[in-house]
Enzyme design. Sequence first.
Site, PDB file in Angstrom:
ATOM      1  N   GLN A 153       0.868  -1.188   0.116  1.00  0.00           N
ATOM      2  CA  GLN A 153      -0.044  -0.073   0.111  1.00  0.00           C
ATOM      3  C   GLN A 153       0.728   1.459   0.097  1.00  0.00           C
ATOM      4  OE1 GLN A 153      -1.698  -1.156   4.051  1.00  0.00           O
ATOM      5  NE2 GLN A 153      -1.853   1.327   4.069  1.00  0.00           N
ATOM      6  N   CYS A 159      -5.544   0.756   3.956  1.00  0.00           N
ATOM      7  CA  CYS A 159      -5.505  -0.594   4.100  1.00  0.00           C
ATOM      8  C   CYS A 159      -6.747  -1.254   3.737  1.00  0.00           C
ATOM      9  CB  CYS A 159      -5.122  -0.842   5.498  1.00  0.00           C
ATOM     10  SG  CYS A 159      -6.260  -0.144   6.768  1.00  0.00           S
ATOM     11  N   HIS A 294      -5.991  -1.165  11.582  1.00  0.00           N
ATOM     12  CA  HIS A 294      -5.520  -1.707  10.245  1.00  0.00           C
ATOM     13  C   HIS A 294      -6.630  -2.722   9.718  1.00  0.00           C
ATOM     14  CE1 HIS A 294      -2.559  -2.414   7.312  1.00  0.00           C
ATOM     15  NE2 HIS A 294      -2.491  -3.763   7.615  1.00  0.00           N
ATOM     16  N   ASN A 315      -1.565  -9.539   4.230  1.00  0.00           N
ATOM     17  CA  ASN A 315      -1.569  -8.003   4.551  1.00  0.00           C
ATOM     18  C   ASN A 315      -0.835  -7.442   3.317  1.00  0.00           C
ATOM     19  OD1 ASN A 315      -0.978  -5.750   5.885  1.00  0.00           O
ATOM     20  ND2 ASN A 315       0.194  -6.514   7.350  1.00  0.00           N
TER      21      ASN A 315
END
Length: 346
Positions: A153, A159, A294, A315
């Site tokens: 990102q 996120c 997150h 992630n």
Amino acid sequence: MAFTNQHFQFLCLTLVLISGLWATQSLARPLDHHKASSLRERHELWMARHGRVYKDEIEKENRFNIFKKNVELIENFNANASSNKLYTLGTNAFTDITTKEFVATHTGYKKRSDSTFGGPVTTRFRFENLTDADITPSMDWREYGAVTGIKYQGQCGCCWAFSVVAAVEGLNLIKTRQLISLSEEQLVDCVQGNNGCEGGEMKTAFEYIENNQGISTEDDYPYTASNGMPSQCLVKSSMVTINGYESIPPNDEGALMKAVSQQPVSVGIDGSGDEFMYYKSGVFQGECGNDITHAVTAIGYGTDTNGIDYWLLKNSWGESWGENGYMRIIRGQNKCGLTLDASYPV
Ligand SMILES: *[C@@H]1O[C@H](CO)[C@@H](O)[C@H](O)[C@H]1NC(C)=O
Ligand SMILES: *[C@@H]1O[C@H](CO)[C@@H](O)[C@H](O)[C@H]1NC(C)=O
């Protein structure tokens, strides 16, 4: 005055003392010096590896000091046998920034002010009546080709967009047998209810995809890690559509497991701790809270060789973080609040 034997002895003793002192210092100095220079060398290697360039020597010195502190934190943690750890920490692309800087630039979960999060929730969801017999004891959606490569990102608090895109990519593979990388940037630029790189939540993005009649491919609408102008929000082609989304009742890992057994699920999580930031391998059990900061995507679950149950998370921090960009985190403790805002597209 004659140069006597006593004078000579005194001189020799003095010389011995001086050289002894010098020897002690020269023994001590190379050690400290060695340690410092090897850390400096490691910083140089790390800079080369992660393509880091500093604007001047002052910035480099500041960043070196943060790097040093973080390396010490990681190594102390890993060397501490008394904590009987089932996971390790390690350096990654973020080792020269502080946790505070990192959280400010690389997370981005933010509730809308009118969000129903924390309010009354429906416990109805389409997988609610699945039984243990219906669901596999372990799941890894990568093995079904439902997960695109790890993305990064960058310094953009979106996120939420990566979390949603990974869930939609997974569902699309399940429904059409095609794995297509989809556009986070479209969500960053176009989802009105969220704040682009300044944060947002997943529900708003699912609603946008549903109402916009789709989301473009990554190729058609590539990622820039910055807020586009509203005028750029011209969707080139709508590749993948959804009919809506559903939320999973909070604090119910059994419910989350039912859903993850069927498709990848977007989850909010507290990713703000040092240990989370430097997680390298194993089943994470480090410190974190229940304030969601997150968002990631739950793409599986299982039990490791020590008998520890875990969730498998994708992630958006690049491949240098965690297990090549993924995390295994302990299951059965609502760890880091990961059941508090879980949802999936339908
Ligand atoms: C080692 O780990 C234990 C248990 O987690 C902790 O109490 C202790 O402070 C740690 N020691 C160091 C030197 O980090
Ligand atoms: C689950 O079972 C209950 C009770 O039979 C039923 O009311 C509910 O509609 C079912 N849920 C779904 C998603 O089918």
